[in-house]
Design a protein around this motif. Structure first.
Motif, PDB file in Angstrom:
ATOM      1  N   THR A 115       5.818 -12.366  -5.675  1.00 37.88           N
ATOM      2  CA  THR A 115       6.981 -11.669  -5.106  1.00 37.88           C
ATOM      3  C   THR A 115       6.672 -11.274  -3.659  1.00 37.88           C
ATOM      4  OG1 THR A 115       6.054  -9.689  -6.082  1.00 37.88           O
ATOM      5  CG2 THR A 115       7.904 -10.688  -7.250  1.00 37.88           C
ATOM      6  N   PRO A 116       7.734 -11.197  -2.811  1.00 36.71           N
ATOM      7  CA  PRO A 116       7.489 -10.773  -1.434  1.00 36.71           C
ATOM      8  C   PRO A 116       6.934  -9.344  -1.421  1.00 36.71           C
ATOM      9  CG  PRO A 116       9.803 -11.380  -1.807  1.00 36.71           C
ATOM     10  CD  PRO A 116       9.127 -11.426  -3.123  1.00 36.71           C
ATOM     11  N   ILE A 117       6.112  -9.023  -0.439  1.00 38.83           N
ATOM     12  CA  ILE A 117       5.586  -7.652  -0.394  1.00 38.83           C
ATOM     13  C   ILE A 117       6.217  -6.881   0.756  1.00 38.83           C
ATOM     14  CG2 ILE A 117       3.404  -8.033  -1.607  1.00 38.83           C
ATOM     15  CD1 ILE A 117       2.041  -8.094   1.098  1.00 38.83           C
ATOM     16  N   GLN A 118       6.356  -5.589   0.497  1.00 29.91           N
ATOM     17  CA  GLN A 118       6.956  -4.728   1.508  1.00 29.91           C
ATOM     18  C   GLN A 118       5.851  -4.161   2.378  1.00 29.91           C
ATOM     19  OE1 GLN A 118       9.472  -1.687  -0.227  1.00 29.91           O
ATOM     20  NE2 GLN A 118      11.125  -2.534   0.991  1.00 29.91           N
ATOM     21  N   LEU A 119       6.088  -4.205   3.685  1.00 26.53           N
ATOM     22  CA  LEU A 119       5.069  -3.701   4.609  1.00 26.53           C
ATOM     23  C   LEU A 119       5.628  -2.541   5.413  1.00 26.53           C
ATOM     24  CD1 LEU A 119       3.569  -6.971   6.138  1.00 26.53           C
ATOM     25  CD2 LEU A 119       2.620  -5.557   4.324  1.00 26.53           C
ATOM     26  N   ALA A 156      -0.189  -2.842  10.156  1.00 29.34           N
ATOM     27  CA  ALA A 156       0.744  -2.790   9.018  1.00 29.34           C
ATOM     28  C   ALA A 156      -0.054  -2.730   7.722  1.00 29.34           C
ATOM     29  CB  ALA A 156       1.652  -4.003   9.008  1.00 29.34           C
ATOM     30  N   ALA A 157       0.498  -2.045   6.743  1.00 29.50           N
ATOM     31  CA  ALA A 157      -0.151  -1.969   5.419  1.00 29.50           C
ATOM     32  C   ALA A 157       0.911  -2.140   4.332  1.00 29.50           C
ATOM     33  CB  ALA A 157      -0.842  -0.619   5.268  1.00 29.50           C
ATOM     34  N   SER A 158       0.445  -2.601   3.192  1.00 30.25           N
ATOM     35  CA  SER A 158       1.394  -2.821   2.078  1.00 30.25           C
ATOM     36  C   SER A 158       1.910  -1.479   1.568  1.00 30.25           C
ATOM     37  CB  SER A 158       0.685  -3.562   0.962  1.00 30.25           C
ATOM     38  OG  SER A 158       1.424  -3.437  -0.225  1.00 30.25           O
ATOM     39  N   LEU A 159       3.203  -1.437   1.260  1.00 32.91           N
ATOM     40  CA  LEU A 159       3.803  -0.195   0.745  1.00 32.91           C
ATOM     41  C   LEU A 159       3.605  -0.020  -0.763  1.00 32.91           C
ATOM     42  CD1 LEU A 159       7.230   0.401   2.535  1.00 32.91           C
ATOM     43  CD2 LEU A 159       5.357   2.004   2.324  1.00 32.91           C
ATOM     44  N   ALA A 160       2.841  -0.951  -1.362  1.00 34.46           N
ATOM     45  CA  ALA A 160       2.660  -0.904  -2.820  1.00 34.46           C
ATOM     46  C   ALA A 160       2.183   0.466  -3.328  1.00 34.46           C
ATOM     47  CB  ALA A 160       1.717  -2.001  -3.271  1.00 34.46           C
ATOM     48  N   PRO A 161       1.207   1.133  -2.643  1.00 29.06           N
ATOM     49  CA  PRO A 161       0.765   2.438  -3.164  1.00 29.06           C
ATOM     50  C   PRO A 161       1.887   3.473  -3.203  1.00 29.06           C
ATOM     51  CG  PRO A 161      -0.714   1.645  -1.449  1.00 29.06           C
ATOM     52  CD  PRO A 161       0.445   0.705  -1.463  1.00 29.06           C
ATOM     53  N   VAL A 162       2.940   3.251  -2.389  1.00 29.75           N
ATOM     54  CA  VAL A 162       4.070   4.185  -2.436  1.00 29.75           C
ATOM     55  C   VAL A 162       5.082   3.705  -3.472  1.00 29.75           C
ATOM     56  CG1 VAL A 162       6.003   5.149  -1.106  1.00 29.75           C
ATOM     57  CG2 VAL A 162       3.782   4.825  -0.031  1.00 29.75           C
ATOM     58  N   LYS A 163       5.353   2.399  -3.443  1.00 29.66           N
ATOM     59  CA  LYS A 163       6.443   1.853  -4.268  1.00 29.66           C
ATOM     60  C   LYS A 163       6.114   1.861  -5.760  1.00 29.66           C
ATOM     61  CE  LYS A 163       9.205   1.192  -0.965  1.00 29.66           C
ATOM     62  NZ  LYS A 163      10.456   1.890  -0.840  1.00 29.66           N
ATOM     63  N   GLU A 164       4.843   1.598  -6.101  1.00 29.89           N
ATOM     64  CA  GLU A 164       4.525   1.487  -7.534  1.00 29.89           C
ATOM     65  C   GLU A 164       4.717   2.790  -8.304  1.00 29.89           C
ATOM     66  OE1 GLU A 164       0.792  -0.576  -7.675  1.00 29.89           O
ATOM     67  OE2 GLU A 164       1.819  -2.428  -7.072  1.00 29.89           O
ATOM     68  N   PRO A 165       4.158   3.913  -7.808  1.00 30.31           N
ATOM     69  CA  PRO A 165       4.431   5.169  -8.550  1.00 30.31           C
ATOM     70  C   PRO A 165       5.919   5.521  -8.566  1.00 30.31           C
ATOM     71  CG  PRO A 165       2.781   5.529  -6.846  1.00 30.31           C
ATOM     72  CD  PRO A 165       3.260   4.134  -6.679  1.00 30.31           C
ATOM     73  N   LEU A 166       6.625   5.162  -7.457  1.00 25.38           N
ATOM     74  CA  LEU A 166       8.060   5.453  -7.422  1.00 25.38           C
ATOM     75  C   LEU A 166       8.814   4.609  -8.441  1.00 25.38           C
ATOM     76  CD1 LEU A 166       8.971   5.957  -3.664  1.00 25.38           C
ATOM     77  CD2 LEU A 166       8.861   7.660  -5.467  1.00 25.38           C
ATOM     78  N   GLN A 167       8.351   3.355  -8.552  1.00 26.77           N
ATOM     79  CA  GLN A 167       8.960   2.449  -9.549  1.00 26.77           C
ATOM     80  C   GLN A 167       8.781   3.040 -10.951  1.00 26.77           C
ATOM     81  OE1 GLN A 167      10.255  -0.631  -9.020  1.00 26.77           O
ATOM     82  NE2 GLN A 167      10.105  -1.712 -10.951  1.00 26.77           N
ATOM     83  N   GLN A 168       7.571   3.554 -11.216  1.00 27.22           N
ATOM     84  CA  GLN A 168       7.301   4.165 -12.532  1.00 27.22           C
ATOM     85  C   GLN A 168       8.196   5.382 -12.752  1.00 27.22           C
ATOM     86  OE1 GLN A 168       3.134   4.972 -12.632  1.00 27.22           O
ATOM     87  NE2 GLN A 168       2.610   2.813 -12.888  1.00 27.22           N
TER      88      GLN A 168
END
Ligand code: ADP
Length: 430
Positions: free
Chosen positions: A134-138, A158-170
């Motif tokens: 999947t595309p990643i958000q930066l 730039a850094a991946s937003l995954a550490p922010v998005k994953e807990p928010l997704q949960q």
């Protein structure tokens, strides 16, 4: 209860449940929305802060100098970009250095455009990589770097937003599943509470219906009597003596109907507690004396003995004197009616520390334990035939209890069949 009423009660119940669910559900949804929004904002804020701090650390490693009129930029000591440095603990997706003229000088990560086109500040965008399906958000930060007030270049990281998005997704999942579930529980609770709220209304409605049915039933018998006597009286030939008797019966029946109607009105008018301004300070000894005199005469006429035990000193209570007198008169007249000739009736007033107790005792027919719990109910008569003969409608005790309770007191009874009854009114002393 008729089916129309059942439908009406159920509709009111579901209305209550719906409004409860709508209001509580909206509060819950608003609350969950605010919670999510705050969480997203805070996480984004701290992520940006980390990115900015990283960029500051990196910018501090840039060495810039003018040599022979030429600007030289040394990035060897810049973390991530340079080769002489310790690795930074953040996972940067890319890092780029542009000259003050926005020309690319050095980079790490994906191949960037030669010319810096993005404005300074934070941006969020999505990129496709071979690394993930999947595309990643930066999150990207472009920072102009100054040394002694001179622009020496632009740092872009730039850094991946995954550490922010994953807990928010949960959190989103939790809310998407949890909120509807909670609304379901609220709806169920609303339905149960609606039922509970409707219960007293249903009960009082049933009572009212029963009361109306009983009252109409009570009125129907004397009305039928009046009608039949009137019809027969109107028929020819008329015997004046018989006509007189019939008119007398009609008058008697109408009188008892008027008593019933006034008792019904009394019950309807004096519902609930009396307001404090209706209550007066009453001396019970003074209130009871005339009743003693009156009933002594009556008892003698009925060949009964009437005794009394009243204290000499005044005994004060807060009460409505006319209503209280009515309640005591009802108890006394019952005692007279349900005690055979030769029996004894007694009226006592007992001062207790917090209470004034009025007792009406008799050694008459008494009340069976099966009837005892119901005698204060409206229209309840332990022995229908006998109490009809004595002229009662089964409302006297209901009225007495309503009066006593409206003044904050209690009316109780102890009775044994064949031995007699003791009715007791307890009122708070002043
Ligand atoms: P009623 O007008 O029929 O007397 P009440 O409400 O005053 O109605 O009393 C209800 C019933 O309680 C009476 O029908 C009677 O059976 C019983 N009752 C009331 N007082 C006495 C008493 N002192 N002794 C025996 N039975 C009583």
């Amino acid at each position: 209860m008729g089916w129309i009423l059942i439908v009406m009660f159920n509709r009111s119940r579901s209305n209550l449940a719906t409004w409860f669910t709508l209001s509580m559900g909206s509060i819950l949804v608003i609350f969950a929305g605010i919670l999510y929004w705050r969480e997203a904002r805070d996480r984004m804020h701290s992520f940006d802060q980390i990115l900015y701090n990283t960029s500051r650390i990196m910018a501090a490693g840039v060495e810039d100098y003018i040599y022979e009129g030429q600007q030289h930029t040394d990035l060897e000591n810049v973390p991530v970009l340079g080769s002489d440095t310790l690795p930074l603990s953040t996972d940067l997706f890319f890092a780029r250095w542009y000259t003050p003229h926005k020309q690319l000088l050095q980079f790490i990560g994906a191949v960037p455009p030669q010319q810096l086109a993005t404005p300074s500040g934070f941006q969020t965008f999505t990129v496709d990589t071979q690394l993930t399906s999947t595309p990643i958000q930066l999150r990207q930060l472009t920072l102009p770097v100054y040394q002694e007030k001179r622009l020496i270049g632009y740092l872009q990281i730039a850094a991946s937003l995954a550490p922010v998005k994953e807990p928010l997704q949960q959190l989103r999942w939790f809310l998407v599943v949890g909120v509807p579930l909670a609304i379901g529980v609220i709806a169920l609770t609303g339905w149960v509470l609606g039922g509970k709220a409707m219960e007293p209304i249903r009960q009082s409605y049933n009572q009212l219906q029963q009361f109306t049915a009983d009252a109409s039933h009570e009125l129907r018998t004397p009305l039928a009597g009046i009608l039949s006597h009137a019809q027969v009286g109107l028929m020819e030939p008329v015997d004046p003596q018989e006509q007189h008797t019939r008119l007398q019966i009609i008058a008697e029946v109408a009188e008892s109907m008027s008593l019933l109607v006034s008792q019904l009105l009394f019950l309807a008018r004096h519902q609930g507690k009396l307001s404090p301004d209706m209550l007066k300070t009453v001396d019970l000894v003074q209130l009871l004396h005339p009743l003693v005199e009156e009933h002594t005469v009556n008892a003698t006429q009925n060949q009964q003995t009437f005794l009394n035990a009243l204290p000499k000193e005044p005994l004060l209570v807060q009460a409505e004197p006319d209503l209280l007198r009515q309640a005591i008169v009802n108890l006394l007249s019952n005692a007279c009616r349900y005690t055979p000739a030769g029996g004894m009736i007694e009226l006592c007033l007992l001062p207790q520390s917090h209470w004034a107790v009025i007792q009406v005792r008799d050694n008459g027919i008494g009340i069976s334990s099966q009837d005892l719990p119901y005698i204060f109910n409206r229209f309840y008569r332990a022995d229908r035939v006998r109490s009809r003969q004595t002229g009662g409608f089964g409302l006297g005790l209901a009225i007495a209890r309503q009066i006593v309770e409206a003044q904050g007191g209690e009316l109780t009874v102890v009775s044994t069949v064949g031995k007699g009854s003791t009715f007791e009114i307890k009122l708070h002393r002043r």
